[in-house]
Design an enzyme around this catalytic site. Sequence first.
Site, short mmCIF file in Angstrom:
data_model
loop_
_atom_site.label_atom_id
_atom_site.label_comp_id
_atom_site.label_asym_id
_atom_site.label_seq_id
_atom_site.Cartn_x
_atom_site.Cartn_y
_atom_site.Cartn_z
N GLU A 373 57.18 27.37 -7.34
CA GLU A 373 57.04 28.64 -8.06
C GLU A 373 55.82 29.42 -7.58
O GLU A 373 55.88 30.62 -7.40
CB GLU A 373 56.92 28.35 -9.57
CG GLU A 373 56.57 29.53 -10.45
CD GLU A 373 57.72 30.53 -10.61
OE1 GLU A 373 58.84 30.25 -10.15
OE2 GLU A 373 57.47 31.59 -11.21
N THR A 499 67.54 45.31 -8.66
CA THR A 499 66.68 44.13 -8.47
C THR A 499 67.31 42.86 -9.02
O THR A 499 66.85 41.76 -8.74
CB THR A 499 65.27 44.36 -9.07
OG1 THR A 499 64.39 43.36 -8.57
CG2 THR A 499 65.30 44.34 -10.59
#
Length: 508
Positions: A373, A499
């Site tokens: 992440e 997006t």
Amino acid sequence: MHISRILLTALLAAGTTFGAPNIPLEARKRQATNARADAIKEAFLHSWNGYTQYAFGFDELSPVSNKGTNSRNGWGASIVDAMSTAILMGLDDVVLKQLEHIKTVDFTKTTTTVSLFETTIRYLGGLLSGYDLLTGPYKDLLPGNSTKLIDALLSQAVILADTLAFGFNTTTGIPANNLDFTNKTFTDTTNGLATTGTLVLEWTRLADITGNRRYAELSQKAESYLLKPTPSLGEPFPGLLGSGVDIKTGQFTNSNGGWGGGSDSFYEYLIKMWVYDEDKYELYKERWIAAADSTIKYLTSHPQPRQDITFVAEYENAQTLSLNQGHLTCFIGGNFILGGQVLSRKEYTDYGLALTSGCHQTYNSTASSIGPERWSWDPKNVPAAQSDFYARNGFYTTAAYYDLRPEVIESYYHAFVATGNETYRTWAWDAFLAINATARTASGFTAVSDVGLADGGGKYDNQESFWFAEVLKYLYLIFQEGGQVGFIKSSEQKWVFNTEAHPLKVRN
Ligand SMILES: *[C@@H]1O[C@H](CO)[C@@H](O)[C@H](O)[C@H]1NC(C)=O
Ligand SMILES: *[C@@H]1O[C@H](CO)[C@@H](O)[C@H](O)[C@H]1NC(C)=O
Ligand SMILES: *[C@@H]1O[C@H](CO)[C@@H](O)[C@H](O)[C@H]1NC(C)=O
Ligand SMILES: *[C@@H]1O[C@H](CO)[C@@H](O)[C@H](O)[C@H]1NC(C)=O
Ligand SMILES: *[C@@H]1O[C@H](CO)[C@@H](O)[C@H](O)[C@H]1NC(C)=O
Ligand SMILES: *[C@@H]1O[C@H](CO)[C@@H](O)[C@H](O)[C@H]1NC(C)=O
């Protein structure tokens, strides 16, 4: 073109069956590619069937406990988010079931806080994309008597936007992001760069489809403060902005930022608005170019032990660089490649490819073959336990989970389309196999806790709706042959992805 040996090796390793040996190489390659597209479709149906069995109508499935959860106001986020992917995959039964549900949703009611940004990119984007696809290139996917169901996509989008619109009713026109639908109020005093600047594509598309300019005006008024930021602290590098705006004054509140979460898709939409209409959104393009040039000049960073790797830094307090990057940031490679293609500027494409390789490096270094992440490469702060890893791979992990995020695969997609280089397909396939091996449960796919472990560590109990919308769509499009919707290797784009990876038709 010739068949890539890497591709063949990977396919053989994955146990894919090939046609008879007398089939020409080109045809064999196509079969292999189709087999991969089918494997992605299988993963989609695995998740979709689990969701319909245990959580239909909820926003998402918890794919370990097999329960439904509502993190997006309970309007069935996975249904709306999965639709454009199901359409591109040609799954007509799935799409009909989605349409039947969508027409029943009351988008004016919810008891939980509504995020204007999340609702715009997932729900509004998903509804409009479904409408564009099913009235456009996929108009024959469904039986002729489905017109009313398809029209409901648009009427529901209008109802949703009309309900959300009170969020823009501020002294400046900069919206509040956190909305209470029960009494039409909000208490926000600031809004973020991405949450303010990632509305304009969807709301402008809605205006164009309906002929109601108000939707475009609301979103473009909000955007106007981001296109001409004040005061100067809001623009620490030319084109690169701070991350918050005061809703009452329109002034930037800080000088922190970069291409990571919270800022990211503001930059993404600058070039995408120009793709949407090259005649109307010149200033958006200029601002993207300013941001892109400053990024190359000021934020490019090569880790000390691995000068061959390119990462992109963040900034704090104006011009202090912070050597951190996140998975979310990894859409940047694809966005630079898009900019390079539509502007015919090779330096942007090349830079995008270098950043895509940097993100691949994070996948290619871990025991699970999935990137973390967040990671860093600050030589002064390397944790002792990761110093060998850092010396070898050029980064150390600061948040080890994987939340089914799409950004790295999204950049592989743009890299593959722009270059035709099979390496990017290989990388995408490697990523899919790794995710399939670690994140798959009996009913779907879940976030995993530690990509540094071969099995991904513990399984969280969460399948984000963007797994359907983004990860599976970009993977499918990488391996699908002859698709007619998406990014193309030219300046003449006919579609632009929002997006959340929902393709919207560009203005004619
Ligand atoms: C469309 O027609 C099919 C039969 O061809 C039927 O099963 C279906 O219910 C109809 N759908 C609608 C929305 O009328
Ligand atoms: C905007 O907000 C003001 C009060 O803040 C209110 O009087 C007005 O009715 C609102 N307008 C709309 C269109 O919601
Ligand atoms: C609106 O409702 C929320 C709870 O849903 C409450 O916290 C808030 O105070 C209310 N605002 C007004 C102005 O009534
Ligand atoms: C790195 O990539 C190469 C080439 O695709 C592959 O053979 C190797 O297994 C990858 N390593 C890891 C750890 O993912
Ligand atoms: C294909 O892409 C890979 C990864 O970026 C690169 O190493 C290789 O040189 C490229 N091949 C060609 C023919 O450009
Ligand atoms: C994905 O995982 C499932 C379950 O383990 C397996 O049946 C399937 O073959 C895998 N897909 C690929 C392409 O390896």
